[in-house]
Design a protein around this motif. Structure first.
Motif, PDB file in Angstrom:
ATOM      1  N   ILE A  98     -43.449 -34.617  13.859  1.00 47.50           N
ATOM      2  CA  ILE A  98     -43.323 -34.696  12.390  1.00 47.50           C
ATOM      3  C   ILE A  98     -41.962 -35.261  12.013  1.00 47.50           C
ATOM      4  O   ILE A  98     -41.837 -36.111  11.120  1.00 47.50           O
ATOM      5  N   GLY A  99     -40.894 -34.799  12.693  1.00 51.81           N
ATOM      6  CA  GLY A  99     -39.568 -35.359  12.437  1.00 51.81           C
ATOM      7  C   GLY A  99     -39.509 -36.847  12.727  1.00 51.81           C
ATOM      8  O   GLY A  99     -38.897 -37.620  11.981  1.00 51.81           O
ATOM      9  N   LEU A 100     -40.180 -37.275  13.802  1.00 54.55           N
ATOM     10  CA  LEU A 100     -40.246 -38.698  14.140  1.00 54.55           C
ATOM     11  C   LEU A 100     -40.962 -39.482  13.043  1.00 54.55           C
ATOM     12  O   LEU A 100     -40.508 -40.555  12.621  1.00 54.55           O
ATOM     13  N   ALA A 101     -42.076 -38.933  12.539  1.00 53.70           N
ATOM     14  CA  ALA A 101     -42.839 -39.617  11.491  1.00 53.70           C
ATOM     15  C   ALA A 101     -42.028 -39.735  10.203  1.00 53.70           C
ATOM     16  O   ALA A 101     -42.059 -40.779   9.531  1.00 53.70           O
ATOM     17  N   LEU A 102     -41.267 -38.695   9.852  1.00 57.38           N
ATOM     18  CA  LEU A 102     -40.483 -38.723   8.621  1.00 57.38           C
ATOM     19  C   LEU A 102     -39.358 -39.746   8.680  1.00 57.38           C
ATOM     20  O   LEU A 102     -38.881 -40.220   7.642  1.00 57.38           O
ATOM     21  N   MET A 103     -38.899 -40.085   9.881  1.00 57.48           N
ATOM     22  CA  MET A 103     -37.848 -41.098  10.035  1.00 57.48           C
ATOM     23  C   MET A 103     -38.410 -42.471  10.373  1.00 57.48           C
ATOM     24  O   MET A 103     -37.651 -43.395  10.686  1.00 57.48           O
ATOM     25  N   GLY A 104     -39.739 -42.614  10.318  1.00 58.33           N
ATOM     26  CA  GLY A 104     -40.355 -43.891  10.648  1.00 58.33           C
ATOM     27  C   GLY A 104     -39.810 -45.038   9.812  1.00 58.33           C
ATOM     28  O   GLY A 104     -39.587 -46.150  10.315  1.00 58.33           O
ATOM     29  N   HIS A 105     -39.542 -44.777   8.526  1.00 66.12           N
ATOM     30  CA  HIS A 105     -39.025 -45.806   7.622  1.00 66.12           C
ATOM     31  C   HIS A 105     -37.685 -46.335   8.127  1.00 66.12           C
ATOM     32  O   HIS A 105     -37.450 -47.558   8.199  1.00 66.12           O
ATOM     33  N   TRP A 142     -34.635 -32.734   8.302  1.00 63.14           N
ATOM     34  CA  TRP A 142     -33.254 -32.670   8.788  1.00 63.14           C
ATOM     35  C   TRP A 142     -33.197 -32.996  10.277  1.00 63.14           C
ATOM     36  O   TRP A 142     -32.226 -33.609  10.760  1.00 63.14           O
ATOM     37  N   PHE A 143     -34.200 -32.569  11.032  1.00 60.32           N
ATOM     38  CA  PHE A 143     -34.254 -32.899  12.452  1.00 60.32           C
ATOM     39  C   PHE A 143     -34.242 -34.416  12.643  1.00 60.32           C
ATOM     40  O   PHE A 143     -33.516 -34.958  13.489  1.00 60.32           O
ATOM     41  N   GLY A 144     -35.036 -35.113  11.838  1.00 63.32           N
ATOM     42  CA  GLY A 144     -35.062 -36.572  11.932  1.00 63.32           C
ATOM     43  C   GLY A 144     -33.734 -37.203  11.568  1.00 63.32           C
ATOM     44  O   GLY A 144     -33.256 -38.125  12.253  1.00 63.32           O
ATOM     45  N   ILE A 145     -33.097 -36.709  10.487  1.00 60.48           N
ATOM     46  CA  ILE A 145     -31.808 -37.262  10.054  1.00 60.48           C
ATOM     47  C   ILE A 145     -30.744 -37.062  11.133  1.00 60.48           C
ATOM     48  O   ILE A 145     -29.994 -37.976  11.500  1.00 60.48           O
ATOM     49  N   GLN A 146     -30.662 -35.836  11.673  1.00 60.49           N
ATOM     50  CA  GLN A 146     -29.666 -35.559  12.710  1.00 60.49           C
ATOM     51  C   GLN A 146     -29.951 -36.374  13.970  1.00 60.49           C
ATOM     52  O   GLN A 146     -29.022 -36.808  14.671  1.00 60.49           O
ATOM     53  N   THR A 147     -31.226 -36.589  14.271  1.00 59.26           N
ATOM     54  CA  THR A 147     -31.562 -37.374  15.456  1.00 59.26           C
ATOM     55  C   THR A 147     -31.153 -38.825  15.291  1.00 59.26           C
ATOM     56  O   THR A 147     -30.766 -39.499  16.261  1.00 59.26           O
ATOM     57  N   LEU A 148     -31.196 -39.340  14.049  1.00 59.27           N
ATOM     58  CA  LEU A 148     -30.672 -40.690  13.800  1.00 59.27           C
ATOM     59  C   LEU A 148     -29.195 -40.780  14.158  1.00 59.27           C
ATOM     60  O   LEU A 148     -28.748 -41.729  14.817  1.00 59.27           O
ATOM     61  N   PHE A 149     -28.406 -39.781  13.719  1.00 58.56           N
ATOM     62  CA  PHE A 149     -26.974 -39.784  14.025  1.00 58.56           C
ATOM     63  C   PHE A 149     -26.746 -39.640  15.531  1.00 58.56           C
ATOM     64  O   PHE A 149     -25.893 -40.314  16.113  1.00 58.56           O
ATOM     65  N   GLY A 150     -27.485 -38.743  16.169  1.00 60.39           N
ATOM     66  CA  GLY A 150     -27.345 -38.562  17.607  1.00 60.39           C
ATOM     67  C   GLY A 150     -27.744 -39.812  18.376  1.00 60.39           C
ATOM     68  O   GLY A 150     -27.107 -40.184  19.367  1.00 60.39           O
ATOM     69  N   ALA A 161     -30.556 -25.744  17.063  1.00 60.09           N
ATOM     70  CA  ALA A 161     -30.527 -24.425  16.425  1.00 60.09           C
ATOM     71  C   ALA A 161     -31.014 -24.474  14.982  1.00 60.09           C
ATOM     72  O   ALA A 161     -31.835 -23.659  14.562  1.00 60.09           O
ATOM     73  N   ALA A 162     -30.516 -25.425  14.207  1.00 59.60           N
ATOM     74  CA  ALA A 162     -30.780 -25.422  12.769  1.00 59.60           C
ATOM     75  C   ALA A 162     -32.134 -26.019  12.403  1.00 59.60           C
ATOM     76  O   ALA A 162     -32.740 -25.616  11.406  1.00 59.60           O
ATOM     77  N   ASN A 163     -32.635 -26.963  13.200  1.00 61.11           N
ATOM     78  CA  ASN A 163     -33.771 -27.760  12.731  1.00 61.11           C
ATOM     79  C   ASN A 163     -35.012 -27.739  13.614  1.00 61.11           C
ATOM     80  O   ASN A 163     -36.018 -28.361  13.256  1.00 61.11           O
ATOM     81  N   ILE A 164     -34.959 -27.078  14.763  1.00 61.46           N
ATOM     82  CA  ILE A 164     -36.155 -27.017  15.613  1.00 61.46           C
ATOM     83  C   ILE A 164     -36.656 -25.587  15.767  1.00 61.46           C
ATOM     84  O   ILE A 164     -37.864 -25.344  15.754  1.00 61.46           O
ATOM     85  N   VAL A 165     -35.740 -24.627  15.883  1.00 64.36           N
ATOM     86  CA  VAL A 165     -36.152 -23.239  16.101  1.00 64.36           C
ATOM     87  C   VAL A 165     -37.047 -22.740  14.975  1.00 64.36           C
ATOM     88  O   VAL A 165     -38.109 -22.145  15.207  1.00 64.36           O
ATOM     89  N   SER A 166     -36.640 -22.989  13.720  1.00 69.00           N
ATOM     90  CA  SER A 166     -37.417 -22.464  12.593  1.00 69.00           C
ATOM     91  C   SER A 166     -38.823 -23.052  12.507  1.00 69.00           C
ATOM     92  O   SER A 166     -39.804 -22.300  12.460  1.00 69.00           O
TER      93      SER A 166
END
Length: 501
Positions: free
Chosen positions: A364-371, A135-143, A334-339
């Motif tokens: 890890i979030g960066l790697a998951l959004m590599g595609h 989710w961190f990767g997905i939200q970072t794409l939008f941001g 808050a939702a995707n990095i703290v946990s």
């Protein structure tokens, strides 16, 4: 030399740990996952309300109505009802799992040591962490897209960068997220508190922009995209499960935030005020704007970043994109990095501190959004839709997280009866290394879910995965934990004597 023993101190129903060397020297302890002191619990109900407003107003929430109508065959009215009802339902595990965080000041992975064992807690922690990193990767794409459009509205030459500009925006936003979390919980609290009113203002402004260009009556009258004559029940319940799955992650790790609440009343009221209506209203806004987008910009656009990017005024685009960056930043931190930051520390608290865990989450979030990033750079060609990925992800992962939620609630309220050995959660001699009752109660619902995939006669177990998983997992754990107590397990060992502050 004899170790000094830790003492548990009670103050107005809240407990804190006076650390002795038995805890300070333990490999299960570091300062970042240690219980918060009572004086550190400063979040009132409005801070927690702002937290939920900040997390709920985001691009994925905006697109939820479209996901339910396009992928789950619901009408607009049915989709909005499913979103509202799901968020009322998810308040139950959220509020219940927040209780031990507020009472004892402990984060999610430390609480899991009670139900899964001191070492065993790492298994559900890592399951939760992988979801958060995705989710961190997905939200970072939008941001990143919002930053790209912001820079394009300010500098004409930036627009020519296209996909490369989006990737640069991704990396800028990625760094912003990590910087906020590295500064600590107080920076997150103030980011959420300051951003909440701005985000509400953006939503109201977008609504006034769209309403003159559409008819709510016509929108609600649109037929659902499901086979004619098909019963609404199965489609609605599948959509409801997916919407519960949207916050199923937070229903587990809510102690990561409730450990900072001033009281149980504050965490309960803050969540009630902040979650259901915010989710419902912003998802409704997404449905309205998507329907109005054809009149507004000449084509149907399902996400607010792209829609606002088509406005012809550079000033309004720049202002709106700046606010969307703040909105996505408040959600993501808050939702995707703290946990996952807490979860990764739980693996080896002496080796992985908060800073290392934050960087690990980021990479890890960066790697998951590599595609997706490679697609934007034009290095690969793929028809895989990000929207379809996360709509399927919601349903599938909620099936995995449901049993964990049920086990946590049953362990704390029914098995432990709200009594934990606070110092024992940070040592190796009180709770077992692996609590096999927790793993058995988790494995059976997950196994049944996997069997249900592709099995038409048993597909309901997967479609309603969060509900079936949480109920079955909780019931199994209650039975198995009871048997363990009868066999001499310390499952119901009373908490040590506390002293009043």
């Amino acid at each position: 030399m004899q170790q000094s023993r830790s003492e548990v101190v009670e103050q107005d129903g809240l407990f804190e740990l006076s650390e002795g060397s038995d805890v300070l020297d333990s490999p299960r302890y570091n300062q970042d996952i240690a219980p918060t002191k009572v004086h550190q619990r400063t979040w009132n109900k409005w801070h927690i309300t702002a937290l939920w407003v900040g997390m709920s107003i985001c691009v994925p929430t905006y697109t939820l109505g479209g996901v339910l109508t396009a992928y789950f065959g619901l009408s607009v009215g049915e989709a909005l009802l499913a979103i509202l009802l799901a968020n009322v339902i998810v308040l139950i595990p959220l509020t219940l799992n927040a209780f031990p965080g507020t009472k004892y000041g402990i984060p999610f992975p430390v609480l899991l040591r009670s139900s899964f064992g001191i070492l065993g807690s790492n298994v559900p922690c890592l399951i939760r962490a992988v979801v958060a990193c995705g989710w961190f990767g997905i939200q970072t794409l939008f941001g990143g897209l919002a930053i790209h459009l912001f820079l394009g509205s300010v500098f004409d030459g930036w627009k020519a960068l296209a996909g490369t500009g989006e990737v640069i925006g991704f990396m800028i936003f990625w760094c912003l997220n990590l910087w906020v979390v590295l500064r600590g919980a107080e920076s997150i609290k103030w980011l959420e508190t300051l951003s909440a009113p701005l985000l509400v203002a953006v939503g109201v402004g977008l609504l006034f922009w769209a309403l003159p260009h559409m008819s709510m009556t016509e929108l609600l009258a649109q037929p659902p995209k499901r086979p004619e004559g098909a019963s609404v029940v199965s489609y609605f319940c599948a959509g409801l499960t997916a919407m519960v799955g949207f916050w199923a992650t937070l229903s587990l790790n809510i102690p990561d935030f409730s450990r900072y609440a001033r009281s149980q009343k504050d965490q309960i009221l803050g969540q009630i005020f902040g979650l259901p209506l915010t989710m419902f209203l912003f998802a409704s806004l997404g449905v309205v704007l998507t329907a109005a987008s054809a009149s507004l910009v000449g084509e149907t656009v399902s996400d607010p970043v792209s829609l606002i990017g088509k406005i012809h005024s550079p000033f309004w685009v720049a202002l709106a994109m700046a606010l969307i960056v703040i909105a996505t930043l408040s959600t993501n931190t808050a939702a995707n990095i703290v946990s996952p930051t807490n979860d990764f520390q739980n693996i080896a608290p002496r080796l992985i501190g908060r800073s290392r865990a934050v960087w690990l989450t980021g990479f890890i979030g960066l790697a998951l959004m590599g595609h997706e990033l490679l697609k934007k750079l034009g290095l690969i060609v793929s028809d895989l839709s990000l929207e379809s990925v996360y709509s399927n992800w919601l349903l599938g992962y909620s099936s995995l997280l449901g049993p964990i939620a049920g086990i946590m609630v049953v362990d704390y309220f029914l098995v432990r009866r709200q009594q934990l050995d606070l110092a024992g959660l940070y040592r190796d001699d009180v709770y077992p290394a692996w609590n096999w009752a927790g793993f058995a109660a988790f494995a059976l619902p997950v196994g049944l879910t996997l069997l249900a995939i592709g099995n038409s006669s048993f597909s309901w177990f997967y479609d309603y995965g969060w509900f079936t998983g949480s109920l079955l997992g909780g019931a199994l754990y209650y039975v198995l934990a009871g048997l363990a107590v009868g066999a001499g397990s310390p499952a119901k060992r009373p908490a040590p004597t506390t002293k009043k502050a």
